[in-house]
Write a protein that holds these residues in place. Structure first.
Motif, short mmCIF file in Angstrom:
data_model
loop_
_atom_site.label_atom_id
_atom_site.label_comp_id
_atom_site.label_asym_id
_atom_site.label_seq_id
_atom_site.Cartn_x
_atom_site.Cartn_y
_atom_site.Cartn_z
N LEU A 52 17.41 26.40 30.66
CA LEU A 52 16.31 27.40 31.22
C LEU A 52 16.18 28.63 29.92
CD1 LEU A 52 14.06 28.16 33.05
CD2 LEU A 52 15.61 29.36 34.37
N SER A 53 17.22 29.10 29.71
CA SER A 53 17.39 30.34 28.73
C SER A 53 16.71 29.70 27.33
CB SER A 53 18.79 30.82 28.67
OG SER A 53 18.77 31.86 27.37
N LEU A 54 17.15 28.52 26.96
CA LEU A 54 16.58 28.04 25.69
C LEU A 54 15.12 27.83 25.68
CD1 LEU A 54 19.38 25.35 24.73
CD2 LEU A 54 18.83 27.69 23.73
N ALA A 55 14.68 27.49 26.79
CA ALA A 55 13.14 27.15 27.26
C ALA A 55 12.53 28.43 27.09
CB ALA A 55 12.95 26.40 28.34
N LEU A 56 13.01 29.50 27.57
CA LEU A 56 12.50 30.91 27.74
C LEU A 56 12.32 31.61 26.23
CD1 LEU A 56 13.71 32.37 31.09
CD2 LEU A 56 11.41 31.68 30.71
N GLU A 57 13.34 31.02 25.76
CA GLU A 57 13.51 31.94 24.13
C GLU A 57 12.39 31.25 23.44
OE1 GLU A 57 17.32 32.61 21.53
OE2 GLU A 57 16.87 30.55 21.84
N GLY A 58 12.31 29.82 23.76
CA GLY A 58 11.23 29.26 22.78
C GLY A 58 10.01 29.67 22.92
N ALA A 59 9.39 29.98 24.39
CA ALA A 59 8.33 30.74 24.53
C ALA A 59 8.19 31.91 24.25
CB ALA A 59 8.29 30.77 26.29
N ALA A 60 9.24 32.86 24.34
CA ALA A 60 9.43 34.19 23.72
C ALA A 60 9.17 34.29 22.12
CB ALA A 60 10.81 34.76 24.09
N VAL A 61 9.71 33.32 21.36
CA VAL A 61 9.48 33.25 19.95
C VAL A 61 8.14 33.04 19.78
CG1 VAL A 61 9.96 31.87 17.88
CG2 VAL A 61 11.93 32.71 19.42
N GLU A 63 5.42 33.75 21.43
CA GLU A 63 4.48 34.77 21.63
C GLU A 63 4.65 35.77 20.68
OE1 GLU A 63 2.43 37.51 24.02
OE2 GLU A 63 2.32 35.38 23.67
N MET A 64 6.12 36.02 20.16
CA MET A 64 6.35 37.05 19.10
C MET A 64 5.73 36.72 17.82
SD MET A 64 10.28 38.35 19.72
CE MET A 64 10.97 36.64 19.71
N ARG A 65 5.54 35.30 17.68
CA ARG A 65 4.64 34.95 16.45
C ARG A 65 3.45 35.11 16.40
NH1 ARG A 65 8.31 29.34 15.44
NH2 ARG A 65 10.14 30.21 14.16
N ARG A 66 2.82 34.70 17.78
CA ARG A 66 1.35 34.88 18.12
C ARG A 66 0.96 36.30 17.92
NH1 ARG A 66 -2.24 36.25 21.85
NH2 ARG A 66 -0.52 36.82 23.36
N THR A 67 1.85 37.48 18.46
CA THR A 67 1.32 38.76 18.25
C THR A 67 1.86 39.42 17.06
OG1 THR A 67 3.48 39.40 19.51
CG2 THR A 67 1.48 38.83 20.67
N TYR A 73 11.25 39.99 22.28
CA TYR A 73 11.78 39.60 23.53
C TYR A 73 12.97 38.81 23.08
CZ TYR A 73 6.94 40.23 25.27
OH TYR A 73 5.72 40.71 25.52
N GLU A 74 13.99 38.89 24.15
CA GLU A 74 15.25 38.14 23.98
C GLU A 74 15.53 37.64 25.43
OE1 GLU A 74 18.74 40.44 22.42
OE2 GLU A 74 17.41 42.03 21.93
N THR A 75 16.45 36.51 25.30
CA THR A 75 16.98 35.94 26.49
C THR A 75 18.62 35.91 26.31
OG1 THR A 75 16.98 33.73 25.33
CG2 THR A 75 15.23 34.41 26.41
N ASN A 76 19.14 36.15 27.64
CA ASN A 76 20.43 36.01 27.84
C ASN A 76 21.05 35.03 29.00
OD1 ASN A 76 22.48 37.43 25.84
ND2 ASN A 76 20.90 38.98 26.05
#
Length: 204
Positions: A52-61, A63-67, A73-76
């Motif tokens: 789950l953390s890796l999946a959230l990290e993928g979405a965060a990355v 989003e950061m690229r899109r913006t 954002y980070e995940t832990n």
């Protein structure tokens, strides 16, 4: 460093909690100044949290690229999240999505967007009652509960602070039998996760 004793007769401060040996503190949380051991966690439980953390990290990355990195954002996993300092209360979510912050700064509730707990036999009451209340009181916008089996994540219950109010409001549950998409969200930003992303069983 302090080696934590088995019993505690009075509350301690946040600084005293941080002074506990790091290897010991890894399996401890602090609630209203009292140190409590974390529940038992099996290997599949840990794997689901990591997936789950890796999946959230993928979405965060994404989003950061899109913006153009307008937001960071980070995940832990299993990191102390300070909910409030007096009396000190900190939880260790199984997975957490938060805004980026310097290494020297303590991760706290105001940085957090999503906390997730993977339910198990030993943790369900704590996660559904005590942690849910604590996370809501601390103002964390989104709280997820994940059930799992030998294949991987089985269901995801999502709760949110609707209109900034407390307690959490249940806003949806997805189940593996409902189709390939585990999550298709727009808040706090686009998050698309497939159930296969959350599998822990070996691929055959």
């Amino acid at each position: 460093m302090t080696v934590w004793p088995e019993s505690q007769h009075s509350p301690i401060t946040w600084e005293q909690f941080l002074d506990i040996d790091a290897d010991i503190r890894r399996d401890l949380e602090i609630v209203d100044g009292y140190v409590i051991p974390r529940e038992q966690r099996g290997r599949d439980h840990q794997k689901v949290a990591t997936r789950l953390s890796l999946a959230l990290e993928g979405a965060a990355v994404a989003e950061m690229r899109r913006t153009g990195n307008a937001s960071c954002y980070e995940t832990n996993t299993e990191v102390d999240v300070l909910l409030w300092e007096v009396p000190p209360t900190a939880r260790k979510p199984d997975a957490v999505l938060h805004r980026c912050l310097p290494d020297y700064e303590q991760l706290a509730a105001q940085h957090v967007l999503i906390v997730a707990e993977v339910l198990s036999t030993w943790s369900e009451r704590r996660d559904r009652v005590h942690k849910m209340s604590d996370y809501a009181d601390a103002g964390i916008p989104h709280y997820w509960l994940i059930t799992f089996d030998k294949v991987g994540a089985l269901a995801i219950e999502r709760y949110a602070l609707a209109g900034g109010g407390k307690p959490y409001t249940h806003i949806g549950t997805t189940h593996r039998d409902m189709g390939p998409a585990a999550l298709t969200l727009t808040d706090p930003f686009p998050i698309d996760v497939l159930w296969k992303d959350l599998e822990v069983a070996p691929q055959v």
